[in-house]
Design a protein around this motif. Structure first.
Motif, PDB file in Angstrom:
ATOM      1  N   ARG A   1       0.869  -1.174   0.000  1.00  0.00           N
ATOM      2  CA  ARG A   1       0.000   0.000   0.000  1.00  0.00           C
ATOM      3  C   ARG A   1       0.907   1.225   0.000  1.00  0.00           C
ATOM      4  O   ARG A   1       1.445   1.626   1.028  1.00  0.00           O
ATOM      5  CB  ARG A   1      -0.921  -0.010   1.223  1.00  0.00           C
ATOM      6  CG  ARG A   1      -2.030   1.022   1.147  1.00  0.00           C
ATOM      7  CD  ARG A   1      -2.874   1.028   2.413  1.00  0.00           C
ATOM      8  NE  ARG A   1      -4.044   1.875   2.264  1.00  0.00           N
ATOM      9  CZ  ARG A   1      -4.805   2.307   3.264  1.00  0.00           C
ATOM     10  NH1 ARG A   1      -4.509   1.947   4.517  1.00  0.00           N
ATOM     11  NH2 ARG A   1      -5.860   3.076   3.044  1.00  0.00           N
TER      12      ARG A   1
ATOM     13  N   TYR B   1      -3.470   3.983  -3.181  1.00  0.00           N
ATOM     14  CA  TYR B   1      -2.538   3.550  -4.237  1.00  0.00           C
ATOM     15  C   TYR B   1      -1.903   2.230  -3.809  1.00  0.00           C
ATOM     16  O   TYR B   1      -1.191   2.168  -2.800  1.00  0.00           O
ATOM     17  CB  TYR B   1      -1.491   4.647  -4.449  1.00  0.00           C
ATOM     18  CG  TYR B   1      -0.443   4.395  -5.496  1.00  0.00           C
ATOM     19  CD1 TYR B   1      -0.575   3.403  -6.458  1.00  0.00           C
ATOM     20  CD2 TYR B   1       0.711   5.178  -5.526  1.00  0.00           C
ATOM     21  CE1 TYR B   1       0.405   3.203  -7.418  1.00  0.00           C
ATOM     22  CE2 TYR B   1       1.698   4.985  -6.480  1.00  0.00           C
ATOM     23  CZ  TYR B   1       1.529   3.988  -7.427  1.00  0.00           C
ATOM     24  OH  TYR B   1       2.504   3.780  -8.369  1.00  0.00           O
TER      25      TYR B   1
ATOM     26  N   ARG C   1      -4.971   2.422  -8.649  1.00  0.00           N
ATOM     27  CA  ARG C   1      -5.253   3.702  -7.984  1.00  0.00           C
ATOM     28  C   ARG C   1      -6.759   3.784  -7.733  1.00  0.00           C
ATOM     29  O   ARG C   1      -7.566   3.437  -8.592  1.00  0.00           O
ATOM     30  CB  ARG C   1      -4.775   4.869  -8.835  1.00  0.00           C
ATOM     31  CG  ARG C   1      -3.249   4.891  -9.006  1.00  0.00           C
ATOM     32  CD  ARG C   1      -2.774   6.096  -9.796  1.00  0.00           C
ATOM     33  NE  ARG C   1      -1.339   6.044 -10.027  1.00  0.00           N
ATOM     34  CZ  ARG C   1      -0.418   6.533  -9.210  1.00  0.00           C
ATOM     35  NH1 ARG C   1      -0.811   7.117  -8.069  1.00  0.00           N
ATOM     36  NH2 ARG C   1       0.858   6.447  -9.504  1.00  0.00           N
TER      37      ARG C   1
ATOM     38  N   SER D   1       0.126   4.348  -0.769  1.00  0.00           N
ATOM     39  CA  SER D   1      -0.566   5.479  -0.155  1.00  0.00           C
ATOM     40  C   SER D   1      -1.976   5.003   0.152  1.00  0.00           C
ATOM     41  O   SER D   1      -2.358   3.888  -0.246  1.00  0.00           O
ATOM     42  CB  SER D   1      -0.593   6.690  -1.106  1.00  0.00           C
ATOM     43  OG  SER D   1      -1.617   6.549  -2.066  1.00  0.00           O
TER      44      SER D   1
END
Length: 519
Positions: A95, A100, A160, A97
């Motif tokens: 992971r 993302y 995303r 973000s």
């Protein structure tokens, strides 16, 4: 002894005797031919199913049989552990973000049956196809947060999201298809191509599917036999070697006492419930639903009808699920409370409340509905039962043409089921909120849980949501039915799964005759 229990005892005894007599009659009509062990002479392993696979394209399959067979034909990015948390399948992930994720394909399970190698391009093509609204995939809604999917190299895929989701990997359980097949637009009805442990040898008719295990060439024939007594007869004759589920308790008990047959039972996770039409003036009244909850003696139903091969349920997820709620207090069997609730709306034993329940035409489901009907009489509910073939019954449920129905959720792993089944935006055809349940508080909890930034907070919110559902009763939880395997003794190595999948076929084998003789 409460009246409901004595009714169930008599009904169960009569039905069990009838089932045994009917099965013996079938065996006498078609006597066992020769057969010391019932071994097939061609080495093919034959499995009896209650119904056929309807779609071997994982992007579009929705029935339980098709999805279980598709698990044998296609591999997935993600699998699940015992708590139903995601673990690596074809890929591991990072992971990068909150919205993302990067997935990296491993070395195993990457050879398609047409000889090509599974790459990131195939993953992208599969998910792009599911997300394309023009394709009308029924799995599109649970992937709606994917903003983009991109192959960085043959082994790496970036996802995303439009919204952060710490549980996102759990939704990536689609079987991966070759990009060339996806982009060609051809249907997979005749020759599915996947990288799973099996490939399709032949699909000559809807009720007969022939598979080959890729590791050793073992051939397996999956045969749909609708009548459970006929399936049992075929097992006893050696025409098939294995049955899994969809058998009445009487047939299970009968098989458990037969030579040459082994029966295995383990706790299950498939969730059975009664669903209510909340737009109906009667079942939409919370007092009616609460009266039903107190009028049903679920423990008696489990004991006398299921022969204790089920466990009471209070929510879709069992307590050992990572988002399960172990603090939900069961609705007590309390006929006096049920009568008091019905009296508030002017009904009781002298003036029964008339309700109609729809169910499938499966003999055991009809008998179960009849037992429920008997338990409701003393509190003042006159239940009419309407049984239909599966297609008609399920069509009526999806269309909202019911007051009350009984169904089972099969193979539910992730809490997106709550959005799918209970969010006010998921009324069919947009989802499976078939009872037309509308609750701003439930919607808010679903949205908050989806947006939560860690699994601990998600679990807390989902537990709160399950408490709300338990209180408002859009569903009346019944039980988790046990998983049951009946096999001939020459069949070895099958692993019975708690959700009823067929993954154990990857390991099953026929024992050589010498091993049977030593036994």
């Amino acid at each position: 002894m409460p009246r409901s229990r004595s009714i169930l005892t008599r009904a169960g005894s009569c039905a069990g005797s009838w089932t045994a007599r009917a099965l013996v009659a079938l065996l006498l009509i078609a006597p066992l031919p020769g057969c010391d062990h019932g071994l097939p002479d061609d080495g093919v392993i034959r499995v009896g199913l209650s119904g056929p696979a309807r779609n071997l394209d994982p992007r579009f399959a929705t029935d339980a049989t098709s999805e279980r067979i598709n698990r044998l034909l296609y591999r997935r990015l993600v699998e699940f552990d015992e708590q139903r948390l995601p673990v690596p399948g074809l890929a591991t992930w990072q992971r990068l973000s909150p919205s993302y994720y990067r997935f990296r394909l491993g070395a195993e399970g990457r050879d398609f049956t047409d000889g090509s190698r599974l790459t990131a391009d195939d993953v992208v093509a599969t998910y792009a196809s599911v997300l394309d609204a023009a394709n009308a995939s029924p799995h599109r809604a649970q992937l709606a947060t994917i903003a983009s999917v991109e192959a960085l190299d043959p082994d790496t895929i970036d996802f995303r999201l439009s919204l952060p989701d710490p549980l996102f990997p759990a939704y990536l359980a689609e079987g991966i298809l070759p990009a060339a097949v996806v982009r060609s637009g051809r249907k997979l009805t005749d020759a599915p191509i996947g990288s799973g442990p099996f490939r399709v040898l032949d699909w000559p008719e809807p009720g007969r599917l022939v598979l080959e295990r890729r590791t050793d060439g073992q051939v397996m024939e999956l045969l749909a036999v609708k009548d459970p007594s006929v399936r049992v007869m075929k097992l006893l004759r050696g025409e098939i070697q294995m049955l899994q589920n969809d058998l009445s308790p009487e047939l299970i008990d009968y098989l458990a006492g037969r030579p040459g047959v082994d029966v295995e039972v383990r706790p299950g996770r498939n969730f059975s419930y009664l669903g209510f039409n909340l737009e109906d003036p009667l079942t939409g009244d919370p007092r009616v639903r609460l009266a039903l909850a107190h009028a049903l003696d679920r423990e008696a139903l489990i004991h006398y009808l299921f022969r204790d091969r089920a466990e009471s349920a209070e929510a879709i997820f069992p307590p050992d699920h990572w988002a399960g709620n172990s603090r939900l207090a069961p609705y007590a069997f309390d006929p006096e409370r049920a009568r008091a609730l019905l009296a508030e709306i002017g009904h009781g034993p002298e003036r029964p409340l008339e309700l109609t329940m729809k169910t499938s035409s499966d003999p055991f489901r009809i008998r179960l509905a009849t037992a429920i009907q008997a338990q409701l009489v003393p509190v003042g509910i006159a239940l009419t039962i309407r049984s239909y073939d599966w297609g008609t019954f399920f069509g009526d449920v999806k269309a909202g043409r019911f007051q009350l129905y009984g169904l089972t959720w099969v193979g539910i792993n992730t809490p997106d089921i709550f959005r799918y089944a209970f969010h006010s935006a998921s009324i069919p055809p947009a989802g499976a909120n078939r009872g037309r349940y509308r609750s701003p508080r439930a919607d808010a909890l679903i949205e908050a849980a989806s947006a939560a930034q860690d699994l601990g907070e998600q679990a807390r919110l989902y537990r709160e949501l399950q408490g709300l559902l338990h209180e408002q009763l859009p569903y009346l939880p019944l039980w988790y039915e046990s998983q049951v395997l009946a096999r001939r003794t020459e069949l070895r190595g099958y692993r019975l799964a708690p959700d009823g999948n067929y993954d154990g076929l990857e390991f099953v084998r026929l024992a050589p005759a010498s091993a049977l003789e030593r036994r």
